[in-house]
Design a protein around this motif. Structure first.
Motif, PDB file in Angstrom:
ATOM      1  N   ASP A 172       0.705  -1.274   0.066  1.00 27.56           N
ATOM      2  CA  ASP A 172       0.019  -0.064   0.241  1.00 27.56           C
ATOM      3  C   ASP A 172       0.773   1.215   0.117  1.00 27.56           C
ATOM      4  O   ASP A 172       0.810   2.366   0.734  1.00 27.56           O
ATOM      5  N   GLU A 173       1.809   1.196  -0.834  1.00 26.07           N
ATOM      6  CA  GLU A 173       3.007   2.172  -0.835  1.00 26.07           C
ATOM      7  C   GLU A 173       2.667   3.464  -1.785  1.00 26.07           C
ATOM      8  O   GLU A 173       2.743   3.051  -3.193  1.00 26.07           O
ATOM      9  N   LYS A 174       2.152   4.515  -1.435  1.00 27.11           N
ATOM     10  CA  LYS A 174       1.798   5.471  -2.266  1.00 27.11           C
ATOM     11  C   LYS A 174       3.301   6.057  -3.134  1.00 27.11           C
ATOM     12  O   LYS A 174       3.147   6.434  -4.274  1.00 27.11           O
ATOM     13  N   LEU A 175       4.207   5.994  -2.595  1.00 28.71           N
ATOM     14  CA  LEU A 175       5.469   6.405  -3.222  1.00 28.71           C
ATOM     15  C   LEU A 175       6.212   5.134  -4.061  1.00 28.71           C
ATOM     16  O   LEU A 175       7.428   5.085  -4.390  1.00 28.71           O
ATOM     17  N   ALA A 176       5.563   4.069  -4.545  1.00 24.12           N
ATOM     18  CA  ALA A 176       5.978   3.000  -5.095  1.00 24.12           C
ATOM     19  C   ALA A 176       6.846   3.348  -6.318  1.00 24.12           C
ATOM     20  O   ALA A 176       7.732   2.960  -6.483  1.00 24.12           O
ATOM     21  N   PRO A 177       6.387   4.200  -6.992  1.00 23.43           N
ATOM     22  CA  PRO A 177       7.134   4.515  -8.430  1.00 23.43           C
ATOM     23  C   PRO A 177       8.338   4.993  -8.103  1.00 23.43           C
ATOM     24  O   PRO A 177       9.255   4.708  -8.964  1.00 23.43           O
ATOM     25  N   ARG A 178       8.201   5.982  -7.136  1.00 25.40           N
ATOM     26  CA  ARG A 178       9.572   6.664  -6.700  1.00 25.40           C
ATOM     27  C   ARG A 178      10.575   5.600  -6.066  1.00 25.40           C
ATOM     28  O   ARG A 178      11.966   5.702  -6.562  1.00 25.40           O
ATOM     29  N   TYR A 179      10.157   4.869  -5.333  1.00 25.56           N
ATOM     30  CA  TYR A 179      11.154   4.074  -4.811  1.00 25.56           C
ATOM     31  C   TYR A 179      11.732   2.926  -5.675  1.00 25.56           C
ATOM     32  O   TYR A 179      12.974   2.580  -5.605  1.00 25.56           O
ATOM     33  N   ALA A 180      10.613   2.542  -6.539  1.00 20.49           N
ATOM     34  CA  ALA A 180      11.260   1.168  -7.616  1.00 20.49           C
ATOM     35  C   ALA A 180      12.197   2.118  -8.314  1.00 20.49           C
ATOM     36  O   ALA A 180      13.173   1.423  -8.697  1.00 20.49           O
ATOM     37  N   ARG A 181      11.907   3.223  -8.867  1.00 16.75           N
ATOM     38  CA  ARG A 181      12.941   3.812  -9.634  1.00 16.75           C
ATOM     39  C   ARG A 181      14.322   4.118  -9.261  1.00 16.75           C
ATOM     40  O   ARG A 181      15.241   3.892  -9.738  1.00 16.75           O
ATOM     41  N   ARG A 182      14.378   4.603  -7.836  1.00 21.20           N
ATOM     42  CA  ARG A 182      15.561   4.655  -7.273  1.00 21.20           C
ATOM     43  C   ARG A 182      16.452   3.399  -7.027  1.00 21.20           C
ATOM     44  O   ARG A 182      17.613   3.770  -7.084  1.00 21.20           O
ATOM     45  N   ILE A 183      15.465   2.532  -6.496  1.00 22.73           N
ATOM     46  CA  ILE A 183      16.366   1.123  -6.307  1.00 22.73           C
ATOM     47  C   ILE A 183      17.029   0.642  -7.581  1.00 22.73           C
ATOM     48  O   ILE A 183      18.003   0.356  -7.538  1.00 22.73           O
ATOM     49  N   VAL A 184      16.345   0.721  -8.762  1.00 21.10           N
ATOM     50  CA  VAL A 184      17.055   0.338  -9.914  1.00 21.10           C
ATOM     51  C   VAL A 184      18.116   1.173 -10.234  1.00 21.10           C
ATOM     52  O   VAL A 184      19.138   0.679 -10.844  1.00 21.10           O
ATOM     53  N   PRO A 191      25.261  -3.672  -5.591  1.00 22.63           N
ATOM     54  CA  PRO A 191      24.203  -4.569  -5.538  1.00 22.63           C
ATOM     55  C   PRO A 191      23.595  -3.940  -3.863  1.00 22.63           C
ATOM     56  O   PRO A 191      24.521  -3.419  -3.172  1.00 22.63           O
ATOM     57  N   ILE A 192      22.486  -4.101  -3.663  1.00 28.62           N
ATOM     58  CA  ILE A 192      21.780  -3.520  -2.460  1.00 28.62           C
ATOM     59  C   ILE A 192      21.469  -4.884  -1.569  1.00 28.62           C
ATOM     60  O   ILE A 192      20.682  -5.664  -1.929  1.00 28.62           O
ATOM     61  N   GLU A 193      22.490  -4.912  -0.479  1.00 26.93           N
ATOM     62  CA  GLU A 193      22.632  -6.134   0.114  1.00 26.93           C
ATOM     63  C   GLU A 193      22.404  -6.114   1.483  1.00 26.93           C
ATOM     64  O   GLU A 193      22.281  -7.172   2.255  1.00 26.93           O
ATOM     65  N   SER A 194      22.245  -4.935   1.997  1.00 25.65           N
ATOM     66  CA  SER A 194      21.898  -4.643   3.535  1.00 25.65           C
ATOM     67  C   SER A 194      20.927  -3.956   3.822  1.00 25.65           C
ATOM     68  O   SER A 194      20.531  -2.771   3.061  1.00 25.65           O
ATOM     69  N   SER A 195      20.275  -3.879   5.220  1.00 24.14           N
ATOM     70  CA  SER A 195      19.035  -3.177   5.511  1.00 24.14           C
ATOM     71  C   SER A 195      19.515  -1.464   5.454  1.00 24.14           C
ATOM     72  O   SER A 195      18.565  -0.866   5.121  1.00 24.14           O
ATOM     73  N   ALA A 196      20.695  -1.552   5.984  1.00 20.56           N
ATOM     74  CA  ALA A 196      21.225  -0.171   6.049  1.00 20.56           C
ATOM     75  C   ALA A 196      21.164   0.550   4.783  1.00 20.56           C
ATOM     76  O   ALA A 196      21.008   1.880   4.896  1.00 20.56           O
ATOM     77  N   ARG A 197      21.629  -0.092   3.796  1.00 16.35           N
ATOM     78  CA  ARG A 197      21.857   0.549   2.471  1.00 16.35           C
ATOM     79  C   ARG A 197      20.315   0.723   2.009  1.00 16.35           C
ATOM     80  O   ARG A 197      20.168   1.909   1.296  1.00 16.35           O
ATOM     81  N   LEU A 198      19.430  -0.200   2.132  1.00 11.32           N
ATOM     82  CA  LEU A 198      17.911  -0.168   1.561  1.00 11.32           C
ATOM     83  C   LEU A 198      17.371   1.263   2.445  1.00 11.32           C
ATOM     84  O   LEU A 198      16.723   2.036   1.709  1.00 11.32           O
ATOM     85  N   VAL A 199      17.743   1.440   3.558  1.00 10.20           N
ATOM     86  CA  VAL A 199      17.211   2.596   4.202  1.00 10.20           C
ATOM     87  C   VAL A 199      17.491   3.718   3.873  1.00 10.20           C
ATOM     88  O   VAL A 199      16.747   4.588   3.448  1.00 10.20           O
ATOM     89  N   ALA A 200      19.007   3.856   3.578  1.00  8.76           N
ATOM     90  CA  ALA A 200      19.495   5.105   3.028  1.00  8.76           C
ATOM     91  C   ALA A 200      18.807   5.365   1.915  1.00  8.76           C
ATOM     92  O   ALA A 200      18.447   6.675   1.466  1.00  8.76           O
ATOM     93  N   ILE A 201      18.716   4.319   0.708  1.00 10.16           N
ATOM     94  CA  ILE A 201      18.237   4.595  -0.511  1.00 10.16           C
ATOM     95  C   ILE A 201      16.778   5.051  -0.332  1.00 10.16           C
ATOM     96  O   ILE A 201      16.083   6.119  -1.045  1.00 10.16           O
ATOM     97  N   ILE A 202      16.028   4.473   0.632  1.00 14.30           N
ATOM     98  CA  ILE A 202      14.553   4.855   0.489  1.00 14.30           C
ATOM     99  C   ILE A 202      14.593   6.393   1.110  1.00 14.30           C
ATOM    100  O   ILE A 202      13.556   7.179   0.978  1.00 14.30           O
ATOM    101  N   ASP A 203      15.192   6.538   2.152  1.00 13.82           N
ATOM    102  CA  ASP A 203      15.342   7.946   2.953  1.00 13.82           C
ATOM    103  C   ASP A 203      15.431   8.870   2.032  1.00 13.82           C
ATOM    104  O   ASP A 203      14.788   9.976   2.020  1.00 13.82           O
ATOM    105  N   ALA A 204      16.534   8.702   1.136  1.00 15.28           N
ATOM    106  CA  ALA A 204      16.679   9.840  -0.047  1.00 15.28           C
ATOM    107  C   ALA A 204      15.725   9.942  -0.904  1.00 15.28           C
ATOM    108  O   ALA A 204      15.609  11.118  -1.449  1.00 15.28           O
ATOM    109  N   ALA A 205      15.070   8.984  -1.202  1.00 15.82           N
ATOM    110  CA  ALA A 205      14.051   9.052  -2.229  1.00 15.82           C
ATOM    111  C   ALA A 205      12.680   9.715  -1.554  1.00 15.82           C
ATOM    112  O   ALA A 205      11.592   9.899  -2.278  1.00 15.82           O
ATOM    113  N   THR A 206      12.614   9.799  -0.316  1.00 13.77           N
ATOM    114  CA  THR A 206      11.319  10.170   0.448  1.00 13.77           C
ATOM    115  C   THR A 206      11.526  11.592   0.531  1.00 13.77           C
ATOM    116  O   THR A 206      12.205  12.352   1.301  1.00 13.77           O
ATOM    117  N   PRO A 207      10.426  12.300  -0.060  1.00  6.72           N
ATOM    118  CA  PRO A 207      10.141  13.884   0.130  1.00  6.72           C
ATOM    119  C   PRO A 207       9.314  14.391   1.344  1.00  6.72           C
ATOM    120  O   PRO A 207       8.695  13.668   2.124  1.00  6.72           O
TER     121      PRO A 207
END
Length: 264
Positions: A172-184, A191-207
């Protein structure tokens, strides 16, 4: 599966660790269906066995089938339920395979079925499983660690459209397009292999407004960290879709129809 005894002290520690939700209410709802000798009740989400233990203790003539996709939880529940070994059948499977599990056990009808839906606190608390953003850990997130697909593989191999669909449909993530694009974009670098890296990516992509940037010790917003783990957990859980299939299947196995209860 085999059931070993961990001793009274171990069972006491397990009881302290796990408090079954709405225990008395569940027992009361299932009581009319479990009055008959030999009645079979299914705990479709066995976990650490708190509900199962209470059912077996209160209804001393029932048989219980316990399902769980987490083999570690299943082993711990087996220790907890050792005093009832002659009345239990523990099965390593997901709960939407309930009909298959009953077929394999030769059980044609059940009197009651209990679903306690949600992510297990035991899984969240085990750092190495990668479900929590509170500690850096490998991106595993498998509820069943015998399965091959990890969260890291999903983030590495799924295309942007599929990641967007997973985040939107299951999280139910409203920012799904933004997050998917940033992950790619980010995985092209490494490679995105740790939870800290994922958190940092999502944090940077969240307005968010500058004033709202209250940070945790890791330097990432708690709100966006929560978003990242919620979004990335959803690929492995898929609880709503599984529960719909499971309860539809459960209805055909309940007996007698006018007395059985499915608690969730």
């Amino acid at each position: 599966m085999g059931i070993g005894s961990g001793g009274a002290d171990h069972r006491t520690a397990m009881n302290d660790r796990h408090i079954p939700v709405l225990l008395e209410r569940c027992l009361d709802l299932l009581a009319p269906a479990l009055a008959a000798p030999g009645a079979v009740v299914v705990d479709a989400t066995l976990g650490l066995g708190g509900h199962a233990e209470a059912l077996l203790a209160r209804f001393d003539r029932i048989q219980l089938v316990g399902l769980d996709r987490d083999r570690h939880a299943l082993a711990l529940a087996g220790e907890r339920l050792a005093p009832f070994a002659d009345r239990i059948h523990l099965v390593h499977t997901v709960y939407d395979r309930l009909p298959d599990a009953l077929d394999e056990l030769g059980i044609a009808r059940v009197a009651g079925i209990l679903f306690d839906l949600g992510v297990s606190s035991m899984q969240l608390d085990e750092v190495d499983r990668g479900f929590s953003y509170a500690h850096d850990a490998p991106l595993d997130m498998r509820m069943d660690d015998t399965a091959e697909l990890t969260a890291a593989r999903v983030l590495a191999e799924y295309d942007e459209a599929e990641l967007r669909r997973i985040f939107w449909e299951y999280g139910d993530e409203k920012l799904a397009p933004r997050y998917a694009r940033r992950i790619v974009e980010e995985r092209r670098t490494s490679p995105i292999e740790s939870s800290a890296r994922l958190v940092a990516i999502i944090d940077a992509a969240t307005p968010r407004p500058r004033a709202a940037r209250a940070t945790s010790r890791s330097g990432c917003s708690r709100r966006s960290a929560s978003r990242s783990t919620r979004s990335s957990r959803c690929w492995s859980a898929r609880s709503r879709r599984r529960s719909t299939r499971s309860r539809s299947a459960a209805a055909s196995w309940s007996w007698p129809t006018n007395r059985s209860r499915t608690a969730s």
